[in-house]
Motif scaffolding. Sequence first.
Motif, PDB file in Angstrom:
ATOM      1  N   HIS A 220     -40.648  32.662 -11.235  1.00 26.24           N
ATOM      2  CA  HIS A 220     -40.235  34.010 -10.905  1.00 26.24           C
ATOM      3  C   HIS A 220     -39.598  34.710 -12.106  1.00 26.24           C
ATOM      4  O   HIS A 220     -39.611  35.958 -12.177  1.00 26.24           O
ATOM      5  CB  HIS A 220     -39.270  33.994  -9.718  1.00 26.24           C
ATOM      6  N   ILE A 223     -42.501  36.203 -13.621  1.00 27.10           N
ATOM      7  CA  ILE A 223     -42.962  37.348 -12.839  1.00 27.10           C
ATOM      8  C   ILE A 223     -42.114  38.582 -13.149  1.00 27.10           C
ATOM      9  O   ILE A 223     -42.640  39.700 -13.316  1.00 27.10           O
ATOM     10  CB  ILE A 223     -42.938  37.005 -11.339  1.00 27.10           C
ATOM     11  N   VAL A 224     -40.781  38.405 -13.247  1.00 29.65           N
ATOM     12  CA  VAL A 224     -39.891  39.534 -13.541  1.00 29.65           C
ATOM     13  C   VAL A 224     -40.183  40.093 -14.927  1.00 29.65           C
ATOM     14  O   VAL A 224     -40.241  41.317 -15.138  1.00 29.65           O
ATOM     15  CB  VAL A 224     -38.426  39.095 -13.416  1.00 29.65           C
ATOM     16  N   LYS A 227     -43.249  42.193 -14.857  1.00 26.57           N
ATOM     17  CA  LYS A 227     -43.027  43.501 -14.248  1.00 26.57           C
ATOM     18  C   LYS A 227     -42.333  44.467 -15.208  1.00 26.57           C
ATOM     19  O   LYS A 227     -42.502  45.688 -15.097  1.00 26.57           O
ATOM     20  CB  LYS A 227     -42.195  43.362 -12.974  1.00 26.57           C
ATOM     21  N   LEU A 239     -37.965  45.190  -8.538  1.00 27.72           N
ATOM     22  CA  LEU A 239     -38.256  43.816  -8.959  1.00 27.72           C
ATOM     23  C   LEU A 239     -38.329  42.848  -7.785  1.00 27.72           C
ATOM     24  O   LEU A 239     -38.615  41.664  -7.976  1.00 27.72           O
ATOM     25  CB  LEU A 239     -37.183  43.346  -9.957  1.00 27.72           C
ATOM     26  N   PHE A 240     -38.056  43.321  -6.595  1.00 28.32           N
ATOM     27  CA  PHE A 240     -38.048  42.449  -5.420  1.00 28.32           C
ATOM     28  C   PHE A 240     -39.147  42.898  -4.452  1.00 28.32           C
ATOM     29  O   PHE A 240     -39.332  44.096  -4.224  1.00 28.32           O
ATOM     30  CB  PHE A 240     -36.682  42.495  -4.721  1.00 28.32           C
ATOM     31  N   ASP A 241     -39.813  41.928  -3.912  1.00 26.58           N
ATOM     32  CA  ASP A 241     -40.878  42.169  -2.935  1.00 26.58           C
ATOM     33  C   ASP A 241     -40.351  41.778  -1.559  1.00 26.58           C
ATOM     34  O   ASP A 241     -40.277  40.599  -1.208  1.00 26.58           O
ATOM     35  CB  ASP A 241     -42.129  41.352  -3.296  1.00 26.58           C
ATOM     36  N   VAL A 248     -37.933  34.265  -1.105  1.00 26.02           N
ATOM     37  CA  VAL A 248     -38.470  34.787  -2.363  1.00 26.02           C
ATOM     38  C   VAL A 248     -37.483  35.743  -3.013  1.00 26.02           C
ATOM     39  O   VAL A 248     -37.319  35.766  -4.238  1.00 26.02           O
ATOM     40  CB  VAL A 248     -39.828  35.457  -2.117  1.00 26.02           C
ATOM     41  N   LEU A 249     -36.805  36.541  -2.191  1.00 26.03           N
ATOM     42  CA  LEU A 249     -35.824  37.465  -2.737  1.00 26.03           C
ATOM     43  C   LEU A 249     -34.676  36.722  -3.409  1.00 26.03           C
ATOM     44  O   LEU A 249     -34.194  37.127  -4.477  1.00 26.03           O
ATOM     45  CB  LEU A 249     -35.285  38.371  -1.627  1.00 26.03           C
ATOM     46  N   THR A 252     -35.882  35.314  -6.685  1.00 25.17           N
ATOM     47  CA  THR A 252     -36.048  36.406  -7.649  1.00 25.17           C
ATOM     48  C   THR A 252     -34.696  36.839  -8.219  1.00 25.17           C
ATOM     49  O   THR A 252     -34.566  37.110  -9.420  1.00 25.17           O
ATOM     50  CB  THR A 252     -36.745  37.587  -6.985  1.00 25.17           C
ATOM     51  N   ALA A 255     -33.590  34.252 -10.640  1.00 26.23           N
ATOM     52  CA  ALA A 255     -34.378  34.378 -11.866  1.00 26.23           C
ATOM     53  C   ALA A 255     -33.878  35.544 -12.708  1.00 26.23           C
ATOM     54  O   ALA A 255     -33.772  35.447 -13.943  1.00 26.23           O
ATOM     55  CB  ALA A 255     -35.855  34.564 -11.518  1.00 26.23           C
ATOM     56  N   LEU A 256     -33.544  36.661 -12.059  1.00 25.80           N
ATOM     57  CA  LEU A 256     -33.043  37.817 -12.787  1.00 25.80           C
ATOM     58  C   LEU A 256     -31.692  37.531 -13.437  1.00 25.80           C
ATOM     59  O   LEU A 256     -31.433  37.916 -14.583  1.00 25.80           O
ATOM     60  CB  LEU A 256     -32.925  39.002 -11.826  1.00 25.80           C
TER      61      LEU A 256
END
Length: 288
Positions: A220, A223-224, A227, A239-241, A248-249, A252, A255-256
């Motif tokens: 992730h 992935i960030v 993006k 940045l969040f789905d 997943v949030l 994420t 990861a951020l």
Amino acid sequence: MSLGDPRPLLLEGAPEEQAPLPEVIDHVALARLYGEPLFQLPADLYIPPDALEVFLEAFEGPLDLLLYLIRKQNFNILDIPMAAVTRQYLSYVDEIRSRNLELAAEYLLMAAMLIEIKSRMLLPPKKVAEGQEPEDPRAELVRRLLEYEQMKLAATRLSEVPQFGRDFLRAQVYVEQALKPRLPDVELADIQQAWADILRRAKLVQHHKISREELSVREHMSIVLKKLQGRRFAPFEDLFDSAKGVPVLVVTLIALLELAKETLVEITQAEAYAPIYVRLAFTTGTPS
């Protein structure tokens, strides 16, 4: 009157007339009225009796006056000559009674105390037990004078200490900042508030399907970064789905935070309570 007397001769019984002032005045003016010199006081000018007063000594109270009289004449404060001090004190009280009766009330009270002490000293001392000294009527007055003198000296020492506004002023220097605006730092509370908003929206679209999924923080993080590629700023929420669920949030967000810890991304905010943006730290990128 001698012949050399410069004063003009006046006929006996004739009223003395005031000589007119010359056109060119060389006298010293008493004052100026609307810019014009005034050489004579108006006949109808009223000057109150107390218009001008000169105070050579200012006392803060009866004890201050007593201490002044004692110290000025080098009297022993432990052996005060009551007759001389009382006489000088009463002369000062008589002076202020004619000017300020309210101010004289406090001084009259001390005058009565001085007269009482002087009267008690004229009486035979009271009998006391053997080995004890008779009580001195001046003892209480001496104690009050010594305490007052100590406080007065302490106040004088305090007034000699430099004070702000009287002896010195605070220097203020204005340093012009750079023209580049400085963005405020993002606090942890701001990130928590933004994260709470994301969770609130995620719960609106959450599914009830229970499944176990292994999520990778490193994945992730990539992935960030993807993006953020080619974008100058990205809103924090983009940045969040939310459709992928809370797990997943969470990954994420971790990861951020890891990317921010490794200084790969910067989390900025234009002003307090403004939207939070994320950008790559190692490249400026181009606006999306």
